[in-house]
Design a protein around this motif. Structure first.
Motif, PDB file in Angstrom:
ATOM      1  N   LEU A 107     -10.489  13.049 -36.584  1.00  0.00           N
ATOM      2  CA  LEU A 107     -12.431  13.200 -36.556  1.00  0.00           C
ATOM      3  C   LEU A 107     -12.641  13.511 -35.174  1.00  0.00           C
ATOM      4  O   LEU A 107     -13.773  14.204 -35.887  1.00  0.00           O
ATOM      5  CB  LEU A 107     -12.441  11.716 -36.069  1.00  0.00           C
ATOM      6  N   ASP A 115     -11.879  17.017 -34.358  1.00  0.00           N
ATOM      7  CA  ASP A 115     -11.655  18.439 -34.637  1.00  0.00           C
ATOM      8  C   ASP A 115     -12.761  18.515 -35.883  1.00  0.00           C
ATOM      9  O   ASP A 115     -13.219  19.430 -35.978  1.00  0.00           O
ATOM     10  CB  ASP A 115     -10.284  18.432 -35.380  1.00  0.00           C
ATOM     11  N   LYS A 116     -12.655  17.475 -37.135  1.00  0.00           N
ATOM     12  CA  LYS A 116     -13.939  17.405 -37.968  1.00  0.00           C
ATOM     13  C   LYS A 116     -15.120  17.651 -37.772  1.00  0.00           C
ATOM     14  O   LYS A 116     -16.290  18.481 -37.975  1.00  0.00           O
ATOM     15  CB  LYS A 116     -13.823  16.421 -39.477  1.00  0.00           C
ATOM     16  N   GLY A 159     -17.501  20.722 -38.184  1.00  0.00           N
ATOM     17  CA  GLY A 159     -18.792  20.630 -38.650  1.00  0.00           C
ATOM     18  C   GLY A 159     -20.154  20.446 -37.973  1.00  0.00           C
ATOM     19  O   GLY A 159     -21.133  21.218 -38.910  1.00  0.00           O
TER      20      GLY A 159
END
Length: 452
Positions: free
Chosen positions: A14, A16-17, A21
């Motif tokens: 999460l 990393d996302k 983003g």
């Protein structure tokens, strides 16, 4: 089982996302002419408002070129050097006079100053059971967090907390200037008992003591302090009382512009000041000083000191940041007037004491930095020491623990925050709402079952 063990979800993917983003190409800031951090390319701040409270002056612009000048700090039109030197010549304290000046716009006469000082003393006690209910029952290892929480808690003890009249704003401001040192000392005593296993010593207030005297009196077990110590702390508080459009002051004005209550605005300012890029710089200086003391055999040998400075700049020593803490400022170029005043007064009190050697070591670092910077960074940009270079060592000399270096900043700067809040209330009249350039491309919505 603690909360972390109860939460079995793996946060790594999460995160990393989230990072992917949130990452923005730094070149886009130049493409869209965005002033990152509301700072121009030369480090100076973008003008976001007009004020009559303070002027921080460190250079002049001559045909587009920045010409360095000796730094000036001006409160309501008065040079900080004049405010400090006249109080010094008359053998009196200056912080209360400075608070009066910042809040009301003019210097008080003797009768007005005496009445104002007595009123601050009368406002100093905390509400009944406040220390037990708001500090003792929920101890914090960080005094700044506890101060912010306590300021928010005072909202509940104020029947006029949402009254926006200027009379109520002034009443609240004076009350917080008076109470914040007591909150700080109480939070520290609870912290040292709960987290450090030391005795908790709570002294009753002495109405005859001014702000600087109260701080020393509450923090020392025997309540003893010299007149010279109290005057030095008073000067440092005067120097820290206000400094123009800094991060925490801007935070206070942003919240004020939304129409929120005074306690929320001041608590937010404390939170901003807590950040190590703002109010915690003097702690970094003291940590840097420890590195020099441990690695330089002869503190009086400029060659040895310079060698360690080069190691710090090469990120081979210190905290690995490559920074000489206490050197450089966004506005001041040739000198920081606060540093000049504090250094002189501190050296006088340190003379003949063991700690004088540490002041001389900092002085050597200050003197050598511009030349070493020119060689290391191949830049002729003017660089000077700022007030943080010596403020931490002054606190150490006064027996004030490192836990309170940034909180001491806050109990001084509350005067400036209050002045700016009232100026924003009276003349702002518009919510502060900066714009952000959106760069995310529009995407078509994908139904849940069709997503990868």
């Amino acid at each position: 089982m603690n909360q972390q063990n109860e939460n079995m979800m793996n946060l790594k993917p999460l995160c990393d996302k989230l990072i992917a983003g949130s990452r923005i190409d730094p070149q886009l800031y130049e493409k869209f002419h965005v002033k990152r951090g509301l700072r121009r390319s030369d480090g100076t701040g973008v003008i976001a408002g007009i004020t009559k409270i303070c002027n921080v002056h460190g250079y002049v612009v001559n045909e587009g070129e920045i010409d360095p000048i000796p730094g000036e700090l001006i409160y309501r039109g008065y040079q900080i050097n004049d405010l400090v030197s006249h109080a010094e010549q008359e053998g009196r304290f200056g912080f209360e006079e400075t608070v009066y000046l910042l809040l009301l716009g003019d210097l008080p006469n003797r009768q007005e100053l005496d009445a104002f000082t007595r009123h601050l003393s009368a406002c100093r006690p905390l509400p009944e059971n406040f220390v037990v209910d708001m500090i003792l029952k929920a101890p914090s290892n960080n005094i700044m967090n506890k101060m912010a929480r306590s300021v928010l808690a005072l909202y509940s003890y104020d029947a006029e907390c949402e009254t926006k009249s200027i009379e109520n704003e002034l009443r609240t401001a004076i009350s917080l200037v008076a109470k914040l040192p007591v909150i700080m000392a109480s939070a520290y005593q609870v912290k040292r008992s709960h987290f450090d296993g030391e005795s908790m010593i709570m002294h009753p207030l002495r109405p005859e003591e001014n702000t600087a005297q109260t701080v020393l009196s509450l923090l020392r077990n025997d309540r003893q302090y010299t007149d010279a110590e109290a005057h030095l702390l008073d000067t440092l508080m005067t120097l820290h009382a206000e400094h123009g459009g800094n991060n925490s002051t801007f935070t206070c004005r942003v919240l004020t512009s939304s129409g929120t209550d005074a306690y929320s605005a001041y608590a937010a300012a404390i939170g901003a000041l807590k950040g190590p890029r703002h109010g915690g710089a003097n702690i970094k200086v003291m940590q840097m000083l420890d590195s020099f003391k441990e690695n330089v055999k002869n503190w009086e040998d400029e060659g040895q000191v310079a060698d360690h400075m080069r190691k710090i700049l090469r990120k081979e020593a210190g905290d690995g940041s490559g920074l000489i803490y206490g050197m450089g400022h966004a506005v001041y170029t040739l000198s920081d007037p606060r540093e000049v005043i504090l250094k002189r007064k501190a050296m006088e009190l340190a003379h003949g004491k063991d700690i004088e050697a540490e002041f001389r070591l900092l002085d050597t670092i200050e003197r050598l930095t511009p030349e070493i910077f020119r060689d290391f960074k191949t830049s002729d940009k003017a660089i000077c020491a700022n007030v943080d270079m010596y403020s931490g060592l002054v606190y150490k000399m006064l027996g004030i623990p490192a836990d309170l270096y940034t909180p001491m900043f806050a109990i001084s700067r509350i005067a400036g925050w209050a002045a700016h809040r009232m100026e924003e209330t009276i003349t702002g009249k518009r919510i502060i709402r900066p714009a952000y350039k959106a760069i995310a491309k529009e995407r078509a919505y994908v139904p849940l079952d069709d997503r990868d």
